[in-house]
Motif scaffolding. Structure first.
Motif, PDB file in Angstrom:
ATOM      1  N   VAL A 190     -53.197 -75.069  29.640  1.00 43.01           N
ATOM      2  CA  VAL A 190     -53.711 -76.441  29.590  1.00 43.01           C
ATOM      3  C   VAL A 190     -52.561 -77.431  29.429  1.00 43.01           C
ATOM      4  CG1 VAL A 190     -55.158 -78.059  28.321  1.00 43.01           C
ATOM      5  CG2 VAL A 190     -55.890 -75.686  28.586  1.00 43.01           C
ATOM      6  N   HIS A 195     -50.466 -77.712  32.521  1.00 39.99           N
ATOM      7  CA  HIS A 195     -51.154 -78.496  33.552  1.00 39.99           C
ATOM      8  C   HIS A 195     -51.126 -79.993  33.234  1.00 39.99           C
ATOM      9  CE1 HIS A 195     -53.894 -80.001  36.426  1.00 39.99           C
ATOM     10  NE2 HIS A 195     -54.814 -80.287  35.539  1.00 39.99           N
ATOM     11  N   LEU A 196     -51.474 -80.349  31.992  1.00 39.00           N
ATOM     12  CA  LEU A 196     -51.469 -81.769  31.627  1.00 39.00           C
ATOM     13  C   LEU A 196     -50.069 -82.361  31.813  1.00 39.00           C
ATOM     14  CD1 LEU A 196     -53.788 -81.720  28.495  1.00 39.00           C
ATOM     15  CD2 LEU A 196     -54.297 -82.698  30.729  1.00 39.00           C
ATOM     16  N   SER A 236     -47.916 -81.541  33.961  1.00 34.66           N
ATOM     17  CA  SER A 236     -47.610 -81.718  35.388  1.00 34.66           C
ATOM     18  C   SER A 236     -48.215 -83.003  35.949  1.00 34.66           C
ATOM     19  CB  SER A 236     -48.101 -80.504  36.182  1.00 34.66           C
ATOM     20  OG  SER A 236     -49.509 -80.531  36.287  1.00 34.66           O
ATOM     21  N   LEU A 237     -49.089 -83.647  35.192  1.00 41.53           N
ATOM     22  CA  LEU A 237     -49.699 -84.897  35.653  1.00 41.53           C
ATOM     23  C   LEU A 237     -48.833 -86.112  35.318  1.00 41.53           C
ATOM     24  CD1 LEU A 237     -53.384 -84.193  34.541  1.00 41.53           C
ATOM     25  CD2 LEU A 237     -52.376 -83.823  36.790  1.00 41.53           C
TER      26      LEU A 237
END
Lengths: 275, 306
Positions: B98, B101-102, B104-105
């Motif tokens: 998680v 992924h966050l 990578s934003l």
């Protein structure tokens, strides 16, 4: 929640990324950055489906298992769904493809999104640079990625089983796109308006009904057949059977899917709530 | 930088006819911690979602480093980090997935291990979020708020349900953020926490700000900010004694104590003790107390449950 963010985020102004960060991303254009975020979300959601046992059962094992079962047993012939001596794959393959779409675009997304909504995941992602538009595009991307995997496996199995190909490819693509749009918008409408537990029960039940009585897997004769032809499941089933089994385009079924896709998208835009 | 990290002016928001946010003004500065206090349903969480631009205000203005978070979300979201009350974490994923992924934003994320290490996330990295305890989820949610290297952080009850060890770790993190020049806005029910951490406190009730200032200022805003609590045996009621003590200084009675308000002289304290002895009571305890933020809070918002 009135006034929730449902529209496009951010602006197209040049240098939209110039504020605040001096990091590696500062040199990339805003459009590039947006694309990378959507792809990151697509990747994350696709992996989430592939890592989740229930989702795998729903989107791969059940449709592909049904494909093999219908192709390898005399059931379709015994039910007089196909003339004696016909390859059962001519019905089994479109049935499996339609079921793949129902699993991924409708039931799978409805349940996953409903629980993400319940646990605040949607609101958390809405606060990131991904934004709500990026989130929805990412979901769409994940659905397409999973459908591609499903279709690749289904066609591979059909090939191994000796399917005699006579597919109308443009009709197949159009059916897949419109079917995905119709089912996904309706799935998200459920996810964004109902409690997660209700979506879990309802989306699974609707999957069973679509497959068993909704014209998704098999065409229904008589008046019921006329009725389901106007439902998303029946229209998808008809269009898919036309494209894959007889290599034709069922324009009427495609129009029905288009209308459902438009209605579902408008309704989801109007009523979807992030919390 | 003189520009405030967050400035909110005359903010309004309603659900139907219910005014949840009814004209709020707020400012959060870089390198400082602002605590937003208030009873349940006071409008704290709604104010935060308006501030981060996931809702559009009915009226008023929100600016994050001068930008409108609703219209210019892409730019403000890079500058802000948000920890939501209910975690906001996908249940079937693992913490590092998680956080990765966050991260990578965002254009310039903090490496996951720089947050996971100090927050002790490695200890449960192989479990899905679903299987984590409330305190473990809170730590992952805090990391999620910080992964994008924000310059303004919103923490909605960051320590709710944490054990004392985790709480200390989270408090250290919040102080470190301030030290790095990050503006921190946190909501809490824990008055001691606000008193301990915050440079500034606002109290919200029924969608309005009813008090605002440094914790010290708020406590001193009350005229009776000191008091003497005298424990008595046997227990009360002792109406005659209270009358006698009231002649010396304003006094109220508890079950087995009396509370004398105000800053008292030695002579007054001697008189109080004499009066108590004369009433046949023995003294079990004497404490001089400063009024806590909690007293101020109750004074402002009342005791009844909402």
């Amino acid at each position: 929640m009135t006034g929730a963010r449902t529209s496009a985020t951010g602006s197209n102004a040049p240098g939209a990324n110039a504020t605040g960060s001096t990091g590696a991303g500062a040199a990339r254009s805003p459009r590039d950055m947006r694309m990378r975020r959507v792809l990151a979300q697509t990747r994350f959601e696709t992996l989430a489906v592939l890592r989740n046992g229930e989702q795998l059962l729903l989107s791969l094992i059940l449709p592909l298992g049904m494909l093999v079962f219908l192709a390898r047993t005399p059931l379709l012939e015994a039910l007089e769904m196909i003339p004696p001596g016909t390859d059962p794959l001519t019905l089994a393959l479109p049935a499996a493809l339609s079921l793949c779409l129902a699993s991924t675009a409708f039931t799978g997304q409805a349940i996953a999104t409903a629980f993400d909504r319940r646990y605040g995941v949607l609101r958390q992602l809405a606060t990131t640079p991904l934004g709500t538009t990026g989130l929805i595009l990412g979901k769409l991307g994940a659905v397409i990625a999973v459908v591609l995997i499903q279709f690749a496996l289904a066609f591979a199995i059909a090939g191994v089983l000796g399917f005699d190909w006579h597919i109308d490819v443009p009709a197949l693509i159009l059916t897949t796109l419109l079917g995905t749009a119709a089912l996904l918008s309706l799935g998200l409408l459920m996810a964004g308006t109902m409690r997660a537990e209700a979506v879990l029960a309802g989306a699974n039940l609707i999957w069973v009904l679509m497959a068993g009585a909704g014209g998704l897997v098999l065409a229904h004769p008589g008046e019921w057949g006329t009725v389901v032809a106007y439902l998303p499941s029946g229209a998808l089933g008809d269009a898919m059977r036309a494209a894959v089994a007889s290599g034709t385009t069922d324009v009427k079924a495609l129009i029905v899917l288009l209308v459902w896709a438009l209605a579902g998208t408008l309704a989801a835009r109007r009523w979807f709530r992030f919390e | 930088m003189s520009q405030p990290a967050l400035s909110i002016r005359r903010l309004r928001y309603s659900y139907g006819a219910h005014e949840v946010v009814d004209g709020i003004d707020l400012q959060a500065d870089v390198g400082s911690i602002l605590a937003v206090l208030g009873p349940n349903g006071a409008g704290k969480s709604t104010t935060i979602s308006l501030a981060v631009g996931t809702r559009a205000p009915d009226a008023g203005e929100v600016r994050i480093f001068g930008l409108d978070p609703w219209r210019d979300h892409e730019r403000t979201s890079v500058l802000t980090g948000v920890m939501l009350q209910d975690g906001g974490l996908p249940m079937s994923s693992k913490p590092l997935q998680v956080l990765g992924h966050l991260g990578s934003l965002y254009p310039d994320p903090v490496p996951v291990e720089e947050l996971a290490g100090p927050l002790g996330i490695g200890d449960f990295a192989n479990r899905t979020i679903r299987r984590l305890s409330g305190g473990q989820r809170q730590r992952v949610a805090l990391a999620a708020a910080l992964i994008g290297r924000p310059r303004l952080v919103f923490l909605d009850e960051p320590c709710a349900g944490l054990d004392p060890q985790s709480r200390a770790v989270v408090h250290d993190f919040i102080r470190d953020l301030r030290g790095q020049g990050v503006a921190v806005v946190l909501t809490t029910h824990d008055l001691a926490e606000a008193e301990e951490l915050a440079d500034e406190v606002v109290v919200i009730d029924r969608g309005r700000i009813i008090a605002h200032g440094a914790p010290e200022q708020l406590r001193n805003s009350s005229p009776e900010n000191r008091r003497l609590v005298i424990g008595l045996a046997p227990p009360g009621p002792y109406p005659d004694l209270v009358t006698a003590l009231n002649a010396i200084a304003p006094t109220s009675a508890g079950d087995s104590s009396v509370v004398v308000a105000g800053t008292l002289t030695s002579a007054q304290i001697a008189d109080l003790c004499q009066a108590i002895a004369a009433a046949g009571q023995s003294i079990t305890d004497i404490q001089m107390q400063a009024q806590s933020l909690s007293d101020v809070f109750f004074e402002l918002t009342g005791r009844p449950l909402r």
